[in-house]
Write an enzyme that holds these catalytic residues in place. Sequence first.
Site, short mmCIF file in Angstrom:
data_model
loop_
_atom_site.label_atom_id
_atom_site.label_comp_id
_atom_site.label_asym_id
_atom_site.label_seq_id
_atom_site.Cartn_x
_atom_site.Cartn_y
_atom_site.Cartn_z
N TYR A 46 0.76 -1.15 0.10
CA TYR A 46 0.13 -0.03 0.02
C TYR A 46 0.93 1.29 0.12
O TYR A 46 0.90 2.37 -1.02
CB TYR A 46 -0.81 -0.04 1.12
CG TYR A 46 -2.13 1.06 1.29
CD1 TYR A 46 -3.23 1.05 0.69
CD2 TYR A 46 -1.37 2.55 2.07
CE1 TYR A 46 -3.94 2.14 0.68
CE2 TYR A 46 -2.40 3.54 1.88
CZ TYR A 46 -3.65 3.45 1.36
OH TYR A 46 -4.41 4.40 1.15
N LYS A 131 -25.54 5.18 20.81
CA LYS A 131 -25.34 6.75 20.83
C LYS A 131 -23.78 6.75 21.17
O LYS A 131 -23.43 6.78 22.15
CB LYS A 131 -26.12 7.50 22.03
CG LYS A 131 -25.91 8.95 21.89
CD LYS A 131 -27.02 9.37 22.92
CE LYS A 131 -27.09 11.04 22.68
NZ LYS A 131 -25.70 11.60 22.73
S1 IVH Z 1 -29.16 11.23 15.40
C1 IVH Z 1 -32.26 14.18 14.08
N1 IVH Z 1 -27.77 9.01 15.98
O1 IVH Z 1 -25.96 12.82 19.74
C2 IVH Z 1 -31.10 13.25 14.98
N2 IVH Z 1 -27.16 11.14 16.97
O2 IVH Z 1 -28.22 15.38 20.22
C3 IVH Z 1 -29.83 13.82 14.80
N3 IVH Z 1 -25.06 10.90 18.35
O3 IVH Z 1 -24.32 15.03 19.00
C4 IVH Z 1 -28.97 12.98 15.70
N4 IVH Z 1 -24.88 8.76 18.39
O4 IVH Z 1 -23.85 13.55 17.24
C5 IVH Z 1 -28.15 10.39 16.08
N5 IVH Z 1 -26.93 7.02 16.48
C6 IVH Z 1 -26.95 8.46 16.49
C7 IVH Z 1 -26.01 9.08 17.26
C8 IVH Z 1 -26.15 10.39 17.58
C9 IVH Z 1 -24.53 10.01 18.68
C10 IVH Z 1 -25.07 12.16 18.97
C11 IVH Z 1 -25.07 13.25 17.79
C12 IVH Z 1 -25.53 14.60 18.64
C13 IVH Z 1 -26.14 14.11 19.62
C14 IVH Z 1 -27.75 14.55 19.49
#
Ligand code: IVH
Length: 693
Positions: A46, A131
């Site tokens: 690579y 999350k």
């Molecule tokens: S969805 C409209 N999915 O959590 C929905 N957010 O307040 C938008 N986050 O800082 C977010 N894992 O970066 C979503 N599987 C996940 C997530 C996620 C982490 C974070 C996101 C934001 C906070 C949401």
Amino acid sequence: MSTPDLFDAAAPRPDTAKAEALRTLLHHHAHRYYTLDAPEIPDAEYDRLFRELQALEAAHPALQMPDSPTQRVGGRVLDAFASVRHALPMLSIRTETDTEASGALAFDARVRRELGLAESDPPVEYVAELKFDGLAMSLRYENGILVQAATRGDGEVGEDVTQNVRTIGQIPLRLPPEAPPLMEVRGEVYMRRDDFESLNARQREKGEKTFVNPRNAAAGAVRQLAPAIAAQRPLSFFAYGLGDITPPEQGGPAFETHFELLQTLKSWGLPVVSFVERSLGASELIAYHQRIGALRDTLPFDIDGVVYKVNSLALQRQLGFVTREPRWAVAHKYPAQEELTTVLGIDVQVGRTGKLTPVAKLAPVFVGNVTVTNATLHNEDEARRKDVRVGDTVIVRRAGDVIPEVVAVLPDRRPPGTQVFTMPATCPICGSAAVREEGEVDTRCTGGLFCSAQRKQAILHYAQRRAVEVEGLGDKLVDQLVDAGVVNTLPDLYRLGLTALASLERMAEKSGQNIIAALEKSKQTTLPRFLFGLGIRHVGEATAKALARHFGTLDAVMDASVEQLLEVADVGPIVAQSLRTFFDQPHNREVVEQLRACGVTWEEGAPAARTIRPLAGKTFVLTGTLPTLSRDQAKDLLEAAGAKVAGSVSKKTDYVVAGAEAGSKLDKAHALGVAVLDEPGLMALLNEHEVSP
Ligand code: IVH
């Protein structure tokens, strides 16, 4: 033949095609390496292709494209990041921190009410995801090329961190031709725990500041103005949604569900975590929350909860938003693993081998599901490095069953007049000199068995379940026995009479009898347990077993030379020397003789002349209940075959042996693709390797 010149309009331009071919090849292999974890070519190959492209671009700068893998290593140092207005705002999600069930129940009830569903209507389909505990990122692809990466900022306006994000190997710089002309991928930039540990180790080596947790390290790397430094900070990425995208009317994709959207992103080379699940109704969300909760500490990265999303995009549109939070998604958090508290004092404890350990006494704080009042500071260097002082406000972390630790001090909250911690020059228990040998990290009390703390620990070590096992002989009783001067050495235990025991405070006659019976029972033991129970430095359970198996008798172990000891698998020079030093001390031999004289016995075996260890070098993890073998029996069988039995599953695990009710370890094995055996499978493996006479 002369090299064609780009400025020579008449010359053919094979380099353009060559550069394009190299870029395509490198994109393919970067995806195999960073995202699929399945490289097809050695790293050196690579690198060779990479350098070839670099050389070509250096010779002909016009060939350099924004999606070239060479752009990952970072460009010029910035003064500040430019602002980016998001085409669609980056939303946040409503958080439920309630207990197991109620978060999911409340969300499902809200969704059903807002959709006007009756109780008799079927359950709503959701997608449950992790999350991630990192920072939100929006990746803008135009005509399949990554043109911009922006932080969330206030949701409307973020910062342009494209240069740094390009250094993240997992993020494709170019998408396959099926991708729409415009697409914004939303996801989380994070740092894996192992990458975080090694980054901190490197920082420490260089004498530079360490990071408090993976999220802070990731945020620092993303907002690093010198991209070359950002490139050395190992970041990762997971996609979890979309921002702006070419609409279906203009040829964009017509996704119907969130799940389908994630699968498509994955097929286009974007990293999507494997724990995404379609779940029907609240009950399946609750089950997911529990399952992931049990797995949480074994994941290679931090999460602070799970996220539930309505799967149907049509229903998502119908539900819409309240202020800046969608009604179709919710974050269901787990209890925090980090909290703030204050340091009430720093105690110095003395261990079995005389090691002095500074321990921070904390104002009680609920973290990682337990109330924490103590946190070890390990040794003088660690205490100094963290500069923990009495009166400080500190961040305490407790993850899973790991012992709580002080992660960092908040310097802004330090009250005036605090003092730097210093190790005492004498043992706080016996007053003997405390010495830190050159090149050692530990400070030790030189009092040996003169030190009552060491005597107590030595007795507790001998009496523990995995050693010689004296049931009922716990730390309170040992404290009393040693403090009263009734027991000074291990053999004194077997000379205890009922009268001596009964004279101790709070000791009923019945308990005294129980202790005497337990001592009597402990006399019949095994050689490995006895060897381990002696508390020889560096001789743990596994080493004791290996020694017993190799030498067969205690006398053979006691008389073995360093060279002979080194013949035992698992015994290195430090262990061999430690054994020799121990048995060269007349008072230690005396203790052994007295114990034997008191009636402590075990069956001795023949030395294993030449042991065949077919599973040497293999690591196993046991989980769940096996149909016939106990955990200890399975462990013995494996160790006898030379295998190592570890407590947790990692990439280095060769096999997981799973029985009934296997839990998170089995899930982890599946996630990492580790081979899983049941009991018959284990026996077959052992038999297959049995060497016939
Ligand atoms: S969805 C409209 N999915 O959590 C929905 N957010 O307040 C938008 N986050 O800082 C977010 N894992 O970066 C979503 N599987 C996940 C997530 C996620 C982490 C974070 C996101 C934001 C906070 C949401």
